[in-house]
Design an enzyme around this catalytic site. Structure first.
Site, PDB file in Angstrom:
ATOM      1  N   SER A  65       0.854  -1.192   0.000  1.00 42.82           N
ATOM      2  CA  SER A  65       0.000   0.000   0.000  1.00 42.82           C
ATOM      3  C   SER A  65       0.885   1.236   0.000  1.00 42.82           C
ATOM      4  O   SER A  65       2.103   1.143  -0.103  1.00 42.82           O
ATOM      5  CB  SER A  65      -0.871   0.005   1.250  1.00 42.82           C
ATOM      6  OG  SER A  65      -0.057   0.258   2.377  1.00 42.82           O
ATOM      7  N   LYS A  66       0.240   2.380   0.150  1.00 40.69           N
ATOM      8  CA  LYS A  66       0.967   3.654   0.129  1.00 40.69           C
ATOM      9  C   LYS A  66       2.075   3.702   1.170  1.00 40.69           C
ATOM     10  O   LYS A  66       3.092   4.362   0.983  1.00 40.69           O
ATOM     11  CB  LYS A  66      -0.002   4.802   0.396  1.00 40.69           C
ATOM     12  CG  LYS A  66      -0.856   5.127  -0.800  1.00 40.69           C
ATOM     13  CD  LYS A  66      -1.333   6.581  -0.753  1.00 40.69           C
ATOM     14  CE  LYS A  66      -2.215   6.924  -1.926  1.00 40.69           C
ATOM     15  NZ  LYS A  66      -3.587   6.397  -1.792  1.00 40.69           N
ATOM     16  N   ARG A  67       1.845   2.986   2.277  1.00 35.60           N
ATOM     17  CA  ARG A  67       2.870   3.041   3.326  1.00 35.60           C
ATOM     18  C   ARG A  67       4.221   2.472   2.833  1.00 35.60           C
ATOM     19  O   ARG A  67       5.256   2.725   3.412  1.00 35.60           O
ATOM     20  CB  ARG A  67       2.380   2.308   4.568  1.00 35.60           C
ATOM     21  CG  ARG A  67       2.963   0.937   4.795  1.00 35.60           C
ATOM     22  CD  ARG A  67       2.494   0.380   6.088  1.00 35.60           C
ATOM     23  NE  ARG A  67       1.018   0.341   6.066  1.00 35.60           N
ATOM     24  CZ  ARG A  67       0.303  -0.716   6.400  1.00 35.60           C
ATOM     25  NH1 ARG A  67       0.891  -1.782   6.798  1.00 35.60           N
ATOM     26  NH2 ARG A  67      -1.012  -0.703   6.341  1.00 35.60           N
ATOM     27  N   HIS A  68       4.177   1.689   1.757  1.00 38.59           N
ATOM     28  CA  HIS A  68       5.426   1.161   1.212  1.00 38.59           C
ATOM     29  C   HIS A  68       6.036   2.094   0.165  1.00 38.59           C
ATOM     30  O   HIS A  68       6.903   1.678  -0.603  1.00 38.59           O
ATOM     31  CB  HIS A  68       5.185  -0.221   0.603  1.00 38.59           C
ATOM     32  CG  HIS A  68       4.760  -1.249   1.615  1.00 38.59           C
ATOM     33  ND1 HIS A  68       3.451  -1.626   1.771  1.00 38.59           N
ATOM     34  CD2 HIS A  68       5.463  -1.941   2.537  1.00 38.59           C
ATOM     35  CE1 HIS A  68       3.362  -2.521   2.743  1.00 38.59           C
ATOM     36  NE2 HIS A  68       4.573  -2.733   3.233  1.00 38.59           N
ATOM     37  N   GLY A  69       5.555   3.333   0.127  1.00 38.05           N
ATOM     38  CA  GLY A  69       6.109   4.279  -0.844  1.00 38.05           C
ATOM     39  C   GLY A  69       5.281   4.252  -2.120  1.00 38.05           C
ATOM     40  O   GLY A  69       4.228   3.618  -2.175  1.00 38.05           O
TER      41      GLY A  69
END
Ligand code: GLU
Length: 484
Positions: free
Chosen positions: A251-255
Protein backbone atom coordinates in the site's frame (compact mmCIF):
# COMPACT_ATOMS: atom_id res chain seq x y z
CA UNK A 1 -9.84 -22.84 -28.59
CA UNK A 2 -7.57 -19.85 -28.79
CA UNK A 3 -6.68 -18.08 -25.56
CA UNK A 4 -8.14 -14.58 -25.11
CA UNK A 5 -7.21 -12.70 -21.96
CA UNK A 6 -7.51 -9.12 -20.82
CA UNK A 7 -6.28 -6.52 -18.41
CA UNK A 8 -8.91 -3.99 -17.43
CA UNK A 9 -7.49 -1.08 -15.47
CA UNK A 10 -9.59 1.87 -14.36
CA UNK A 11 -8.03 5.14 -15.54
CA UNK A 12 -8.55 6.81 -12.18
CA UNK A 13 -4.89 6.92 -11.17
CA UNK A 14 -1.41 5.68 -12.00
CA UNK A 15 -0.91 2.06 -12.95
CA UNK A 16 0.21 0.24 -9.82
CA UNK A 17 2.52 -2.72 -9.60
CA UNK A 18 -0.33 -5.01 -8.49
CA UNK A 19 -2.25 -4.33 -11.68
CA UNK A 20 0.93 -4.48 -13.72
CA UNK A 21 1.70 -7.92 -12.26
CA UNK A 22 -1.80 -9.08 -13.31
CA UNK A 23 -1.17 -7.67 -16.77
CA UNK A 24 2.21 -9.39 -16.96
CA UNK A 25 0.82 -12.81 -16.06
CA UNK A 26 -2.01 -12.43 -18.58
CA UNK A 27 0.50 -11.33 -21.20
CA UNK A 28 2.84 -14.26 -20.48
CA UNK A 29 -0.09 -16.67 -20.65
CA UNK A 30 -1.29 -15.23 -23.97
CA UNK A 31 2.19 -15.26 -25.49
CA UNK A 32 2.90 -18.78 -24.24
CA UNK A 33 -0.26 -20.09 -25.89
CA UNK A 34 -0.13 -17.91 -28.98
CA UNK A 35 -3.30 -16.18 -27.81
CA UNK A 36 -4.64 -12.63 -27.71
CA UNK A 37 -3.93 -10.07 -24.98
CA UNK A 38 -6.47 -7.26 -24.70
CA UNK A 39 -6.30 -3.86 -22.99
CA UNK A 40 -9.73 -2.63 -21.99
CA UNK A 41 -10.61 0.39 -19.88
CA UNK A 42 -12.99 0.04 -16.97
CA UNK A 43 -13.93 3.69 -17.05
CA UNK A 44 -17.50 3.75 -15.78
CA UNK A 45 -16.40 5.99 -12.91
CA UNK A 46 -16.72 9.02 -15.16
CA UNK A 47 -15.92 11.53 -12.48
CA UNK A 48 -12.56 10.04 -11.57
CA UNK A 49 -11.50 8.73 -14.99
CA UNK A 50 -9.04 11.01 -16.75
CA UNK A 51 -7.42 10.88 -20.14
CA UNK A 52 -3.90 11.53 -18.86
CA UNK A 53 -4.20 8.34 -16.79
CA UNK A 54 -5.17 6.48 -19.97
CA UNK A 55 -1.99 7.74 -21.60
CA UNK A 56 0.16 6.94 -18.60
CA UNK A 57 -1.26 3.40 -18.24
CA UNK A 58 -0.33 2.65 -21.85
CA UNK A 59 3.15 4.14 -21.35
CA UNK A 60 3.68 1.94 -18.31
CA UNK A 61 2.70 -1.21 -20.19
CA UNK A 62 4.89 -0.29 -23.15
CA UNK A 63 7.82 0.45 -20.88
CA UNK A 64 7.47 -2.99 -19.30
CA UNK A 65 7.40 -4.53 -22.76
CA UNK A 66 3.79 -5.69 -22.56
CA UNK A 67 2.26 -5.18 -25.98
CA UNK A 68 -1.44 -5.79 -26.56
CA UNK A 69 -3.15 -7.20 -29.62
CA UNK A 70 -6.55 -5.59 -29.23
CA UNK A 71 -7.85 -2.71 -27.24
CA UNK A 72 -7.27 0.90 -26.39
CA UNK A 73 -4.88 2.58 -28.78
CA UNK A 74 -4.61 -0.40 -31.15
CA UNK A 75 -8.27 -1.12 -31.99
CA UNK A 76 -9.80 -4.46 -32.86
CA UNK A 77 -13.21 -5.93 -33.63
CA UNK A 78 -14.90 -4.66 -30.46
CA UNK A 79 -15.04 -0.91 -30.84
CA UNK A 80 -13.09 1.39 -28.56
CA UNK A 81 -12.61 -1.07 -25.67
CA UNK A 82 -13.81 1.62 -23.29
CA UNK A 83 -16.76 0.85 -21.07
CA UNK A 84 -17.96 4.44 -21.21
CA UNK A 85 -18.71 3.86 -24.91
CA UNK A 86 -20.79 0.76 -24.20
CA UNK A 87 -23.52 2.04 -21.92
CA UNK A 88 -26.22 1.15 -24.48
CA UNK A 89 -24.98 -2.41 -24.59
CA UNK A 90 -25.16 -2.77 -20.78
CA UNK A 91 -28.68 -1.28 -20.80
CA UNK A 92 -29.69 -3.78 -23.45
CA UNK A 93 -28.50 -6.70 -21.31
CA UNK A 94 -30.26 -5.31 -18.24
CA UNK A 95 -33.51 -4.79 -20.17
CA UNK A 96 -33.34 -8.44 -21.21
CA UNK A 97 -32.82 -9.50 -17.59
CA UNK A 98 -35.73 -7.30 -16.43
CA UNK A 99 -38.01 -8.72 -19.08
CA UNK A 100 -37.14 -12.27 -17.96
CA UNK A 101 -37.47 -11.52 -14.25
CA UNK A 102 -33.76 -12.27 -13.67
CA UNK A 103 -33.34 -8.71 -12.43
CA UNK A 104 -35.70 -6.22 -10.81
CA UNK A 105 -35.96 -2.56 -9.98
CA UNK A 106 -35.43 -1.98 -6.29
CA UNK A 107 -36.96 1.17 -4.80
CA UNK A 108 -35.82 0.59 -1.23
CA UNK A 109 -33.64 3.28 0.34
CA UNK A 110 -30.14 2.58 1.72
CA UNK A 111 -31.51 3.04 5.26
CA UNK A 112 -34.22 0.48 4.68
CA UNK A 113 -31.67 -1.97 3.32
CA UNK A 114 -29.41 -1.50 6.36
CA UNK A 115 -32.36 -2.16 8.62
CA UNK A 116 -33.20 -5.36 6.73
CA UNK A 117 -29.61 -6.57 6.93
CA UNK A 118 -29.48 -5.99 10.67
CA UNK A 119 -32.75 -7.85 11.10
CA UNK A 120 -31.45 -10.80 9.06
CA UNK A 121 -28.30 -10.91 11.22
CA UNK A 122 -30.29 -10.66 14.45
CA UNK A 123 -32.44 -13.59 13.32
CA UNK A 124 -29.26 -15.68 13.21
CA UNK A 125 -29.70 -16.70 9.59
CA UNK A 126 -27.45 -15.88 6.66
CA UNK A 127 -26.81 -12.12 6.46
CA UNK A 128 -28.75 -11.90 3.24
CA UNK A 129 -31.10 -9.02 2.58
CA UNK A 130 -34.49 -10.37 1.44
CA UNK A 131 -35.46 -9.86 -2.16
CA UNK A 132 -36.95 -6.49 -3.02
CA UNK A 133 -38.74 -7.72 -6.13
CA UNK A 134 -42.32 -6.49 -6.25
CA UNK A 135 -43.37 -9.17 -8.68
CA UNK A 136 -45.05 -6.43 -10.72
CA UNK A 137 -42.55 -5.15 -13.32
CA UNK A 138 -45.20 -3.05 -15.04
CA UNK A 139 -45.91 -1.09 -11.85
CA UNK A 140 -42.14 -0.80 -11.25
CA UNK A 141 -41.63 0.70 -14.68
CA UNK A 142 -44.38 3.24 -13.99
CA UNK A 143 -42.69 4.27 -10.72
CA UNK A 144 -39.34 4.57 -12.50
CA UNK A 145 -40.86 6.70 -15.25
CA UNK A 146 -42.47 8.88 -12.62
CA UNK A 147 -38.95 9.71 -11.45
CA UNK A 148 -38.60 7.56 -8.33
CA UNK A 149 -35.03 6.59 -7.50
CA UNK A 150 -34.13 2.93 -7.91
CA UNK A 151 -31.30 0.50 -8.52
CA UNK A 152 -31.48 -2.63 -10.64
CA UNK A 153 -30.57 -5.82 -8.79
CA UNK A 154 -29.80 -9.29 -9.99
CA UNK A 155 -32.26 -11.81 -8.50
CA UNK A 156 -29.90 -14.35 -6.97
CA UNK A 157 -31.60 -17.77 -6.52
CA UNK A 158 -32.41 -18.43 -2.87
CA UNK A 159 -30.69 -21.80 -2.83
CA UNK A 160 -27.90 -23.67 -4.50
CA UNK A 161 -24.30 -22.76 -5.03
CA UNK A 162 -21.90 -21.43 -7.61
CA UNK A 163 -18.95 -23.72 -8.07
CA UNK A 164 -15.86 -23.37 -10.21
CA UNK A 165 -12.33 -24.63 -10.46
CA UNK A 166 -9.87 -21.81 -9.91
CA UNK A 167 -6.61 -22.46 -11.74
CA UNK A 168 -4.59 -21.09 -8.81
CA UNK A 169 -6.79 -21.84 -5.82
CA UNK A 170 -8.49 -25.10 -6.80
CA UNK A 171 -12.19 -25.96 -6.34
CA UNK A 172 -14.32 -23.05 -5.09
CA UNK A 173 -17.86 -23.11 -3.80
CA UNK A 174 -20.09 -20.17 -2.88
CA UNK A 175 -23.48 -20.85 -1.29
CA UNK A 176 -26.10 -18.59 -2.78
CA UNK A 177 -27.90 -18.33 0.55
CA UNK A 178 -25.08 -15.94 1.54
CA UNK A 179 -25.25 -13.82 -1.60
CA UNK A 180 -27.31 -10.65 -1.69
CA UNK A 181 -29.25 -9.65 -4.76
CA UNK A 182 -26.40 -7.51 -6.03
CA UNK A 183 -26.67 -4.22 -7.86
CA UNK A 184 -26.29 -4.15 -11.65
CA UNK A 185 -27.28 -0.52 -12.23
CA UNK A 186 -26.78 2.24 -9.69
CA UNK A 187 -29.37 4.86 -8.89
CA UNK A 188 -27.32 7.21 -11.09
CA UNK A 189 -28.11 4.93 -14.03
CA UNK A 190 -24.47 3.81 -14.38
CA UNK A 191 -23.64 0.11 -14.59
CA UNK A 192 -21.66 -1.46 -11.75
CA UNK A 193 -18.26 -3.06 -12.22
CA UNK A 194 -19.92 -6.52 -11.97
CA UNK A 195 -22.27 -5.84 -14.85
CA UNK A 196 -19.95 -3.95 -17.20
CA UNK A 197 -16.96 -6.21 -16.64
CA UNK A 198 -18.94 -9.41 -17.14
CA UNK A 199 -20.77 -8.20 -20.24
CA UNK A 200 -17.40 -7.21 -21.72
CA UNK A 201 -15.83 -10.54 -20.85
CA UNK A 202 -18.70 -12.34 -22.57
CA UNK A 203 -18.81 -10.07 -25.63
CA UNK A 204 -15.02 -10.06 -26.08
CA UNK A 205 -15.01 -13.88 -25.79
CA UNK A 206 -12.53 -13.86 -22.93
CA UNK A 207 -11.42 -17.43 -22.22
CA UNK A 208 -9.43 -16.86 -19.00
CA UNK A 209 -9.83 -14.22 -16.33
CA UNK A 210 -6.63 -13.97 -14.32
CA UNK A 211 -6.80 -11.25 -11.67
CA UNK A 212 -6.03 -10.45 -8.05
CA UNK A 213 -7.42 -12.55 -5.26
CA UNK A 214 -9.24 -9.49 -3.89
CA UNK A 215 -11.80 -10.05 -6.65
CA UNK A 216 -12.51 -13.66 -5.73
CA UNK A 217 -15.73 -12.78 -3.88
CA UNK A 218 -17.02 -11.06 -7.02
CA UNK A 219 -16.64 -14.15 -9.16
CA UNK A 220 -19.90 -15.92 -8.20
CA UNK A 221 -21.74 -12.75 -9.25
CA UNK A 222 -19.90 -12.72 -12.55
CA UNK A 223 -20.69 -16.37 -13.15
CA UNK A 224 -24.40 -15.76 -12.46
CA UNK A 225 -24.48 -12.86 -14.94
CA UNK A 226 -22.57 -14.87 -17.55
CA UNK A 227 -24.97 -17.79 -17.33
CA UNK A 228 -27.95 -15.45 -17.43
CA UNK A 229 -26.55 -14.15 -20.72
CA UNK A 230 -26.57 -17.72 -22.02
CA UNK A 231 -22.78 -17.96 -22.10
CA UNK A 232 -20.24 -20.30 -20.53
CA UNK A 233 -18.09 -18.69 -17.83
CA UNK A 234 -14.39 -18.29 -18.58
CA UNK A 235 -11.72 -20.10 -16.59
CA UNK A 236 -10.76 -18.10 -13.50
CA UNK A 237 -7.35 -17.73 -11.90
CA UNK A 238 -7.13 -15.58 -8.77
CA UNK A 239 -3.58 -14.58 -8.12
CA UNK A 240 -2.05 -13.94 -4.72
CA UNK A 241 -1.92 -10.32 -3.57
CA UNK A 242 1.34 -8.44 -3.19
CA UNK A 243 2.75 -7.83 0.28
CA UNK A 244 5.58 -5.64 1.48
CA UNK A 245 8.66 -7.16 3.18
CA UNK A 246 7.01 -6.18 6.50
CA UNK A 247 4.26 -8.75 5.88
CA UNK A 248 1.60 -6.09 5.29
CA UNK A 249 -0.48 -5.73 2.16
CA UNK A 250 1.31 -3.53 -0.36
CA UNK A 251 0.00 0.00 0.00
CA UNK A 252 0.97 3.65 0.13
CA UNK A 253 2.87 3.04 3.33
CA UNK A 254 5.43 1.16 1.21
CA UNK A 255 6.11 4.28 -0.84
CA UNK A 256 5.06 5.05 -4.39
CA UNK A 257 4.20 1.71 -5.97
CA UNK A 258 3.19 3.03 -9.36
CA UNK A 259 5.04 1.61 -12.35
CA UNK A 260 5.85 5.22 -13.22
CA UNK A 261 7.84 5.63 -10.00
CA UNK A 262 10.09 2.69 -10.95
CA UNK A 263 10.45 4.05 -14.46
CA UNK A 264 11.46 7.45 -13.08
CA UNK A 265 13.86 5.91 -10.59
CA UNK A 266 15.86 4.61 -13.54
CA UNK A 267 15.28 0.89 -13.23
CA UNK A 268 15.83 -1.13 -16.38
CA UNK A 269 12.51 -2.33 -17.79
CA UNK A 270 14.04 -5.77 -18.38
CA UNK A 271 14.92 -6.03 -14.69
CA UNK A 272 11.48 -4.86 -13.62
CA UNK A 273 9.92 -7.41 -15.97
CA UNK A 274 12.06 -10.20 -14.53
CA UNK A 275 11.38 -9.06 -10.96
CA UNK A 276 7.63 -8.97 -11.49
CA UNK A 277 7.61 -12.48 -12.98
CA UNK A 278 8.78 -13.69 -9.59
CA UNK A 279 5.77 -12.20 -7.79
CA UNK A 280 3.79 -15.41 -7.49
CA UNK A 281 5.51 -17.52 -10.11
CA UNK A 282 8.90 -19.18 -10.24
CA UNK A 283 10.95 -20.19 -13.22
CA UNK A 284 12.10 -23.38 -11.56
CA UNK A 285 15.61 -24.81 -11.43
CA UNK A 286 16.26 -22.16 -8.75
CA UNK A 287 16.78 -19.60 -11.46
CA UNK A 288 15.93 -16.01 -10.67
CA UNK A 289 17.41 -14.31 -13.71
CA UNK A 290 15.89 -15.17 -17.06
CA UNK A 291 14.98 -13.45 -20.30
CA UNK A 292 11.56 -12.47 -21.52
CA UNK A 293 11.64 -15.24 -24.11
CA UNK A 294 12.55 -17.81 -21.49
CA UNK A 295 9.70 -16.62 -19.28
CA UNK A 296 7.21 -16.88 -22.15
CA UNK A 297 8.39 -20.41 -22.94
CA UNK A 298 8.16 -21.56 -19.32
CA UNK A 299 5.09 -19.72 -18.01
CA UNK A 300 1.70 -21.18 -17.31
CA UNK A 301 -1.09 -20.00 -15.07
CA UNK A 302 -1.35 -23.29 -13.21
CA UNK A 303 2.20 -22.77 -11.98
CA UNK A 304 1.21 -19.58 -10.15
CA UNK A 305 1.39 -20.23 -6.42
CA UNK A 306 -1.23 -19.53 -3.79
CA UNK A 307 1.19 -17.94 -1.33
CA UNK A 308 1.33 -14.20 -1.00
CA UNK A 309 3.99 -12.60 -3.13
CA UNK A 310 6.51 -10.32 -1.44
CA UNK A 311 7.36 -7.11 -3.26
CA UNK A 312 10.91 -6.64 -2.07
CA UNK A 313 12.77 -3.74 -3.66
CA UNK A 314 16.09 -5.03 -2.28
CA UNK A 315 15.67 -7.92 -4.65
CA UNK A 316 14.73 -5.58 -7.46
CA UNK A 317 17.90 -3.54 -6.82
CA UNK A 318 19.98 -6.70 -6.93
CA UNK A 319 18.34 -7.84 -10.16
CA UNK A 320 18.74 -4.39 -11.66
CA UNK A 321 22.46 -4.52 -10.91
CA UNK A 322 22.65 -7.92 -12.60
CA UNK A 323 20.95 -6.53 -15.69
CA UNK A 324 23.17 -3.44 -15.75
CA UNK A 325 26.31 -5.56 -15.61
CA UNK A 326 24.97 -7.77 -18.40
CA UNK A 327 24.44 -4.81 -20.73
CA UNK A 328 26.67 -4.44 -23.69
CA UNK A 329 29.18 -1.61 -22.99
CA UNK A 330 27.86 0.73 -25.67
CA UNK A 331 24.30 0.02 -24.60
CA UNK A 332 25.20 1.05 -21.05
CA UNK A 333 26.84 4.26 -22.31
CA UNK A 334 23.80 5.03 -24.47
CA UNK A 335 21.40 4.59 -21.55
CA UNK A 336 23.39 6.76 -19.13
CA UNK A 337 24.30 9.52 -21.60
CA UNK A 338 20.83 11.15 -21.70
CA UNK A 339 21.13 11.69 -17.94
CA UNK A 340 24.34 13.68 -18.32
CA UNK A 341 23.25 16.69 -20.34
CA UNK A 342 25.42 18.01 -23.18
CA UNK A 343 29.02 16.79 -23.17
CA UNK A 344 31.91 18.33 -25.05
CA UNK A 345 34.36 15.94 -26.79
CA UNK A 346 36.77 15.86 -23.84
CA UNK A 347 33.94 15.12 -21.40
CA UNK A 348 32.64 12.44 -23.73
CA UNK A 349 36.13 10.87 -23.85
CA UNK A 350 36.34 10.82 -20.07
CA UNK A 351 32.88 9.32 -19.71
CA UNK A 352 33.52 6.53 -22.18
CA UNK A 353 36.88 5.77 -20.61
CA UNK A 354 35.38 5.24 -17.17
CA UNK A 355 31.98 3.81 -18.14
CA UNK A 356 32.85 0.12 -17.88
CA UNK A 357 34.18 0.59 -14.33
CA UNK A 358 31.00 2.32 -13.28
CA UNK A 359 28.88 -0.30 -14.99
CA UNK A 360 30.36 -2.99 -12.76
CA UNK A 361 29.41 -1.11 -9.63
CA UNK A 362 25.98 0.42 -10.14
CA UNK A 363 22.59 -0.88 -9.15
CA UNK A 364 20.67 1.94 -10.82
CA UNK A 365 21.45 4.07 -13.85
CA UNK A 366 20.98 7.47 -12.15
CA UNK A 367 23.58 6.35 -9.61
CA UNK A 368 25.98 5.85 -12.50
CA UNK A 369 25.24 9.35 -13.73
CA UNK A 370 25.94 10.72 -10.25
CA UNK A 371 29.20 8.82 -10.02
CA UNK A 372 30.66 10.21 -13.21
CA UNK A 373 29.58 13.81 -12.57
CA UNK A 374 33.07 14.74 -11.27
CA UNK A 375 34.51 14.14 -14.73
CA UNK A 376 32.58 17.05 -16.20
CA UNK A 377 33.23 19.73 -13.61
CA UNK A 378 36.01 22.31 -13.80
CA UNK A 379 38.90 21.48 -11.43
CA UNK A 380 38.19 24.51 -9.27
CA UNK A 381 34.47 23.86 -9.09
CA UNK A 382 34.32 20.43 -7.48
CA UNK A 383 31.67 20.51 -4.79
CA UNK A 384 32.45 18.46 -1.73
CA UNK A 385 29.88 16.19 -0.16
CA UNK A 386 29.63 17.46 3.40
CA UNK A 387 29.75 14.12 5.19
CA UNK A 388 32.65 12.92 3.06
CA UNK A 389 34.57 16.12 3.75
CA UNK A 390 34.02 15.91 7.48
CA UNK A 391 35.10 12.28 7.60
CA UNK A 392 38.17 12.50 5.38
CA UNK A 393 39.36 16.09 5.28
CA UNK A 394 39.24 17.25 8.87
CA UNK A 395 41.50 14.58 10.37
CA UNK A 396 45.14 14.42 11.29
CA UNK A 397 45.82 12.16 8.31
CA UNK A 398 44.11 14.45 5.78
CA UNK A 399 46.93 16.88 5.10
CA UNK A 400 49.75 14.28 5.05
CA UNK A 401 47.73 12.09 2.70
CA UNK A 402 47.21 14.91 0.20
CA UNK A 403 50.81 16.17 0.49
CA UNK A 404 52.22 12.65 0.13
CA UNK A 405 50.04 12.00 -2.91
CA UNK A 406 51.07 15.25 -4.57
CA UNK A 407 54.75 14.51 -3.90
CA UNK A 408 54.70 11.22 -5.82
CA UNK A 409 52.27 12.17 -8.56
CA UNK A 410 53.70 15.53 -9.63
CA UNK A 411 56.48 14.08 -11.80
CA UNK A 412 55.01 10.68 -12.50
CA UNK A 413 55.69 9.25 -15.94
CA UNK A 414 54.01 7.54 -17.68
CA UNK A 415 50.56 8.62 -16.45
CA UNK A 416 48.90 5.20 -16.37
CA UNK A 417 46.67 3.48 -13.87
CA UNK A 418 49.42 1.02 -13.13
CA UNK A 419 52.04 3.69 -12.50
CA UNK A 420 49.64 5.72 -10.35
CA UNK A 421 48.78 2.61 -8.38
CA UNK A 422 52.46 1.82 -7.80
CA UNK A 423 53.35 5.37 -6.81
CA UNK A 424 50.50 5.86 -4.37
CA UNK A 425 50.85 2.47 -2.74
CA UNK A 426 54.58 3.01 -2.36
CA UNK A 427 53.80 6.30 -0.67
CA UNK A 428 51.38 4.66 1.75
CA UNK A 429 54.23 2.51 2.97
CA UNK A 430 56.59 5.44 3.29
CA UNK A 431 54.06 7.43 5.23
CA UNK A 432 52.88 4.47 7.29
CA UNK A 433 49.24 5.09 6.38
CA UNK A 434 46.68 2.43 5.53
CA UNK A 435 44.62 2.73 2.34
CA UNK A 436 41.61 4.14 4.16
CA UNK A 437 43.55 7.02 5.64
CA UNK A 438 46.00 7.49 2.81
CA UNK A 439 43.73 7.27 -0.22
CA UNK A 440 40.26 8.39 0.85
CA UNK A 441 41.27 12.05 1.18
CA UNK A 442 42.60 11.85 -2.38
CA UNK A 443 39.32 10.41 -3.57
CA UNK A 444 37.35 13.22 -1.94
CA UNK A 445 39.73 15.81 -3.39
CA UNK A 446 39.34 14.36 -6.86
CA UNK A 447 35.65 13.54 -7.01
CA UNK A 448 34.03 15.47 -4.15
CA UNK A 449 32.79 12.26 -2.54
CA UNK A 450 34.06 9.26 -0.61
CA UNK A 451 32.11 7.03 -3.00
CA UNK A 452 33.37 7.08 -6.56
CA UNK A 453 34.65 4.97 -9.41
CA UNK A 454 38.08 3.38 -8.76
CA UNK A 455 40.58 6.05 -7.78
CA UNK A 456 43.63 5.21 -9.88
CA UNK A 457 41.62 4.80 -13.06
CA UNK A 458 39.79 8.05 -12.34
CA UNK A 459 43.13 9.84 -12.05
CA UNK A 460 44.33 8.38 -15.31
CA UNK A 461 41.15 9.45 -17.09
CA UNK A 462 41.29 12.98 -15.66
CA UNK A 463 44.96 13.37 -16.59
CA UNK A 464 47.87 14.57 -14.51
CA UNK A 465 47.19 18.31 -14.65
CA UNK A 466 43.59 17.99 -13.52
CA UNK A 467 44.53 15.49 -10.81
CA UNK A 468 47.24 17.70 -9.40
CA UNK A 469 45.06 20.81 -9.60
CA UNK A 470 42.27 19.07 -7.67
CA UNK A 471 44.60 17.73 -4.97
CA UNK A 472 46.19 21.18 -4.54
CA UNK A 473 42.87 22.93 -4.31
CA UNK A 474 41.59 20.50 -1.68
CA UNK A 475 44.86 20.80 0.26
CA UNK A 476 44.47 24.57 0.35
CA UNK A 477 41.02 24.13 1.89
CA UNK A 478 41.97 21.60 4.57
CA UNK A 479 41.96 23.07 8.04
CA UNK A 480 44.10 21.54 10.71
CA UNK A 481 42.10 19.23 12.93
CA UNK A 482 40.78 20.43 16.21
CA UNK A 483 41.86 17.09 17.64
CA UNK A 484 40.25 13.73 17.03
N1 GLU B 1 -11.11 -2.63 -13.23
C1 GLU B 1 -10.91 -3.77 -12.40
C2 GLU B 1 -9.66 -3.53 -11.55
O1 GLU B 1 -8.76 -2.86 -12.01
C3 GLU B 1 -10.77 -5.02 -13.23
C4 GLU B 1 -10.79 -6.25 -12.42
C5 GLU B 1 -10.92 -7.48 -13.28
O2 GLU B 1 -9.90 -7.93 -13.80
O3 GLU B 1 -12.03 -7.97 -13.44
O4 GLU B 1 -9.59 -3.98 -10.44
Amino acid sequence: MSVRVRIAPSPTGSLHVGNARSALFNWLFARHHGGTFILRLDDTDVERSEEHHVVQIQESFRWLGLDWDEGVGVGGPHGTYRQSDRLDRYAEVVDGFLARGIAYRDFRSPDELDELRRAAQAAGGPPRVPSGASGDPVADLARAEAGESFTVRFAVPAEGAVEFDDVVRGPMRFDLANEDDFVLVRSSGMPTYHLASTVDDVDYEITHVARGEDLLASTPKHILITRAMGAEPPTYAHMPLLFGPDGKKLSKRHGDTSVRAFMDAGYLPEAMFNFMCLLGWSYGEDREVFSKEEAVAAFDLDAVGKNTAVFDTTKLDWLNGEYIRALDGTDFVDRVRPMLGDLDPEQERRFEAIASLVQERTKKLPEAADQVGFLFVADDAIEFDEASWRKQMTKDFSRPALEGGLAVLGDLEPWTTEAIDGALRGNLETQGLNARKGLQPLRVALTGSAVSPPLFESMEVLGKDATVARLERALSMVEDPAGD
